[in-house]
Design a protein around this motif. Structure first.
Motif, PDB file in Angstrom:
ATOM      1  N   UNK A 354     -36.978  31.870  50.489  1.00 50.48           N
ATOM      2  CA  UNK A 354     -36.936  30.678  51.325  1.00 50.48           C
ATOM      3  C   UNK A 354     -38.280  29.967  51.419  1.00 50.48           C
ATOM      4  N   UNK A 355     -39.348  30.710  51.551  1.00 51.16           N
ATOM      5  CA  UNK A 355     -40.682  30.120  51.658  1.00 51.16           C
ATOM      6  C   UNK A 355     -41.183  29.767  50.266  1.00 51.16           C
ATOM      7  N   UNK A 356     -41.575  28.530  50.062  1.00 50.28           N
ATOM      8  CA  UNK A 356     -41.995  28.079  48.739  1.00 50.28           C
ATOM      9  C   UNK A 356     -43.350  28.664  48.352  1.00 50.28           C
ATOM     10  N   UNK A 357     -43.668  28.691  47.066  1.00 48.36           N
ATOM     11  CA  UNK A 357     -44.971  29.181  46.622  1.00 48.36           C
ATOM     12  C   UNK A 357     -46.098  28.303  47.156  1.00 48.36           C
ATOM     13  N   UNK A 466     -41.338  26.853  57.872  1.00 50.11           N
ATOM     14  CA  UNK A 466     -39.927  26.858  57.463  1.00 50.11           C
ATOM     15  C   UNK A 466     -39.138  27.866  58.285  1.00 50.11           C
ATOM     16  N   UNK A 467     -39.676  29.040  58.436  1.00 52.12           N
ATOM     17  CA  UNK A 467     -38.922  30.131  59.058  1.00 52.12           C
ATOM     18  C   UNK A 467     -38.554  29.841  60.508  1.00 52.12           C
ATOM     19  N   UNK A 468     -39.394  29.090  61.224  1.00 48.49           N
ATOM     20  CA  UNK A 468     -39.101  28.806  62.620  1.00 48.49           C
ATOM     21  C   UNK A 468     -37.878  27.907  62.791  1.00 48.49           C
ATOM     22  N   UNK A 469     -37.423  27.300  61.704  1.00 46.75           N
ATOM     23  CA  UNK A 469     -36.272  26.404  61.786  1.00 46.75           C
ATOM     24  C   UNK A 469     -35.005  27.116  62.240  1.00 46.75           C
TER      25      UNK A 469
END
Length: 554
Positions: A354-357, A466-469
Motif C-alpha cells: 500500500x505504501x509507495x516506494x 496513507x495508512x491513517x486513511x
C-alpha cells in the motif's frame, strides 16, 4: 541529464497529483483526484504575448484550479499553482527536504511539543505588506473552522486543540498557535510529531494576509485581488482558460527567481497538450498512453517516483465483501504486472503493497523494501479463498458484483482489464459502472458503492499519511471497516518518538491492512514528463508539488 518538470496532468497515468491523503473532495480530490484523468471538453489555450527579452515558461495545469484559497484548493490542480504563488514556514529544497521558507529558523522544545518559528524580516506579500505571524494564525484557524469545511482540516489535528475545534467540541481560542509578536510564531502539538516540518510544506499551511482577507473574503478568486508571498504573483487569470504568473519582486528570495513569467494553459486532453508541446506552445507535456512505447525512451523524457497509489476499495457493509476471504480472493486474482505493462504503461510499477516506494526509514532503507510484497497474483490461492469464503457465507453463487469508477478512458481500461481477470481467474461476472467525478466521490463517501476505484497522492513525506486513511471514522476510509488494533497502531505511528519503533508500528499496520484486504493495491503513481530543450532547474518532488523558484529557460 536534463532536469525535467514535474507536471501533473491527471488526465493520464502520469501522476495525478492529488494527495492528498485523507481528503477527497474539494471539487477535485487530492487523493482521489485523478481529476486530471477525467477527460472533459478541451479548452483552447491562448497564445502568450511575450516581450522577446522575457523568460516565459509555458505549462499546462489541465483544468481550472478548484480554488486558490489554500484551505479549499486541497488537490492536485490547485497545489502546483499555489506552491509557486505562496510559501509556508518551510519549503521543500533541492533534496526534497523541508528547509526554511518564510521561517528563517526555529526552536523545538525538548519534549518535541513546542515549535517556535522566527519569520524573515524581509518576507513580504506582493502588495508590500509584511508577512506576519498573525497571517499564519488566521490561516490555520480558518482551515480548522468547521464552517470553512476544509478538506485539509485533518492535517491541523496535529496541533493541540485543532481536532476539537474542527469537530465542534472546542473553540478557536483552544488551538495552540500563537503570534508572540509580528515575526515570532509559537505552535504547540498534541503529541510529538517528527515529520511536522515536512507537514508544513503542504499548501494547507500557507499563510493568508489576514488584513486583506478581512476586507475581502474572496481575495483568492481573481487576479486583481490575489496577494502572493511566494516566488511568483498572479498577473492574470482567465477562468477555465489560462493563468499568467509574474515574478514577485516582493519575495524575500526574489534574486533566485530567473523566470519573468509562467503561463499555465488549461487543456484537459493528453493528445492536444502533446501536440502543443510538439508545436512549441508548451514547454512540458505528458505522454499519451498510445504513444508511450514510441516516446518513453527519448532523451527528453524523465521518469521518477511519485508518492501515490491507485487501488480499489471494498465496501464491507455490502455483500459479499463482508467476508475477508472473498476480498482476498479478488486481490489475488489480479495480475498487476500486466496492468502496469499493457494498460497504464509509461513506466509505472505494479503495487504489491500500500505504501509507495520512496519513504526513507531511520536506517536509510526504503519502507517498501522493509515490508516487502504483501499481495501477489496467485489464481490458485484466489480460487481456494473464494470457495472457502462462499462456504462460510453459505453462498451457492456469489451475489452480483458492481465495479464503479470515475469517468476517464484510462480508468475504464483498467476496470475492464480487472473485470476480465476476475472472470478468467475466478469464473465470476463483474458489472462495470462509470460515474462523473462529483457524483462518484459523494457516492463512495456515503458507502453507496460496492467495489470502487480509488487513488491516493501523499500530502506529506511519511508512510503514516496513507495508512491513517483507514482508521475508524476517517473521512478517507470509505470502506465501513473499523479495527481497534489498527487505530492504535496508527496512533503510535504518529506519536512514537523513537523512529525505529515508530516505523515498526507502521510496518505492522500495513501488514494488518493487507491481511484484512479492505482495499486492493494496483499500481504506484510516477512522474513522466516531456520537456523542451533549454528548460532547466524545475524541482520535482516525489511527495509534494513542482517548484519553479529555480527554473530557467534559455
Amino acid at each position: 541529464m536534463k532536469k525535467l518538470l514535474l507536471f501533473l496532468l491527471a488526465l493520464t497515468t502520469v501522476v495525478v497529483l492529488a494527495a492528498c491523503t485523507a481528503n477527497e473532495d474539494a471539487g477535485q480530490d487530492p487523493e482521489e483526484s485523478d481529476e486530471g484523468e477525467t477527460e472533459t471538453d478541451t479548452n483552447d489555450a491562448e497564445a502568450v504575448e511575450e516581450d522577446p527579452g522575457e523568460k516565459v515558461l509555458r505549462l499546462n495545469n489541465g483544468v481550472e484550479p478548484t480554488s486558490l484559497d489554500p484551505s479549499i484548493g486541497f488537490d492536485a490542480v490547485s497545489w502546483d499553482p499555489l506552491n509557486n504563488l505562496m510559501e509556508g514556514l518551510t519549503r521543500l529544497d533541492e533534496d526534497s527536504v523541508a528547509a526554511g521558507g518564510v521561517a528563517e529558523s526555529w526552536d523545538i522544545s525538548e519534549d518535541g511539543l513546542t515549535y517556535t518559528f522566527y519569520l524573515r524580516e524581509d518576507a513580504n506579500w506582493s502588495n508590500g505588506d509584511p508577512v506576519v505571524a498573525e497571517d499564519f494564525v488566521y490561516a490555520w484557524k480558518y482551515m480548522l473552522d468547521p464552517n470553512t469545511a476544509s478538506s485539509a482540516a485533518f492535517l491541523g489535528y496535529f496541533i493541540e486543540g485543532g481536532e476539537a475545534f474542527n469537530n465542534g467540541e472546542g473553540s478557536a481560542d483552544d488551538v495552540a498557535v500563537t503570534a508572540v509578536d509580528d515575526k515570532t510564531l509559537e505552535v504547540v502539538l498534541a503529541a510529538p510529531t517528527g515529520f511536522f516540518l515536512d507537514l508544513l510544506t503542504n499548501p494547507a499551511f500557507f499563510p493568508v494576509n489576514h488584513q486583506v482577507a478581512a476586507d475581502n473574503p474572496s481575495w483568492h478568486a481573481e487576479a486583481d485581488s490575489f496577494v502572493a508571498n511566494g516566488p511568483f504573483m498572479l498577473e492574470s487569470w482567465t477562468h477555465d482558460t489560462e493563468m499568467v504568473f509574474a515574478k514577485n519582486t516582493e519575495y524575500w528570495d526574489a534574486d533566485a527567481v530567473k523566470l519573468d513569467k509562467v503561463h499555465f494553459a488549461m487543456v484537459n486532453d493528453t493528445n492536444t497538450q502533446y501536440q502543443m508541446f510538439e508545436t512549441g506552445d508548451l514547454d512540458t507535456a505528458t505522454i499519451p498512453p498510445e504513444l508511450s512505447d514510441q516516446l518513453i525512451d527519448g532523451d527528453n523524457v524523465y521518469i521518477g517516483n511519485y508518492g501515490g497509489l491507485e487501488f480499489f476499495r471494498f465496501n464491507i457493509t455490502e455483500e459479499p465483501f463482508q467476508n475477508k476471504k472473498i476480498r482476498q480472493a479478488f486481490a489475488y486474482a489480479i495480475n498487476r504486472q500486466d496492468i502496469a505493462d499493457y494498460v497504464v504503461k509509461n513506466g509505472v510499477e505494479p503495487a504489491y503493497g500500500f505504501v509507495s516506494p520512496g519513504f526513507t526509514t531511520p536506517s536509510g532503507g526504503d519502507f517498501r523494501d522493509g515490508n516487502g510484497d504483501l499481495v501477489s497474483f496467485d489464481p490458485d490461492s484466489a480460487t481456494q479463498l473464494l470457495e472457502e469464503g462462499m462456504a462460510e457465507e453459505g453462498y451457492d453463487e456469489l451475489p452480483p458484483v458492481v465495479l464503479s469508477y470515475n469517468t476517464s478512458d484510462l480508468n475504464k481500461a483498467v476496470a475492464e482489464t480487472v473485470q476480465g481477470m476476475l472472470t478468467d481467474s475466478l469464473g465470476i461476472d463483474v458489472t462495470l459502472e462509470n460515474q462523473e467525478w462529483n457524483v462518484f466521490a459523494e457516492a463512495q463517501q456515503n458507502l453507496e458503492l460496492q467495489f470502487s476505484r480509488s487513488s491516493f497522492i501523499n500530502d506529506y513525506s511519511d508512510p503514516v499519511n496513507f495508512l491513517e486513511s483507514f482508521i475508524t471514522d476517517s473521512y478517507m476510509n470509505r470502506t465501513g471497516w473499523s479495527n481497534a488494533e489498527y487505530d492504535e497502531l496508527i496512533a503510535n505511528g504518529k506519536s512514537e518518538t523513537d523512529e525505529e519503533q515508530r516505523y515498526e508500528y507502521l510496518y505492522e499496520a500495513e501488514r494488518l491492512l493487507a491481511e484484512e484486504m479492505i482495499a486492493v493495491p494496483l499500481r504506484y503513481y510516477n512522474t513522466v514528463v516531456l520537456q523542451a530543450d533549454g528548460v532547466e532547474g524545475i524541482l520535482r518532488h516525489p511527495v509534494g508539488y513542482f517548484d519553479l523558484k529555480y527554473a530557467d529557460k534559455n
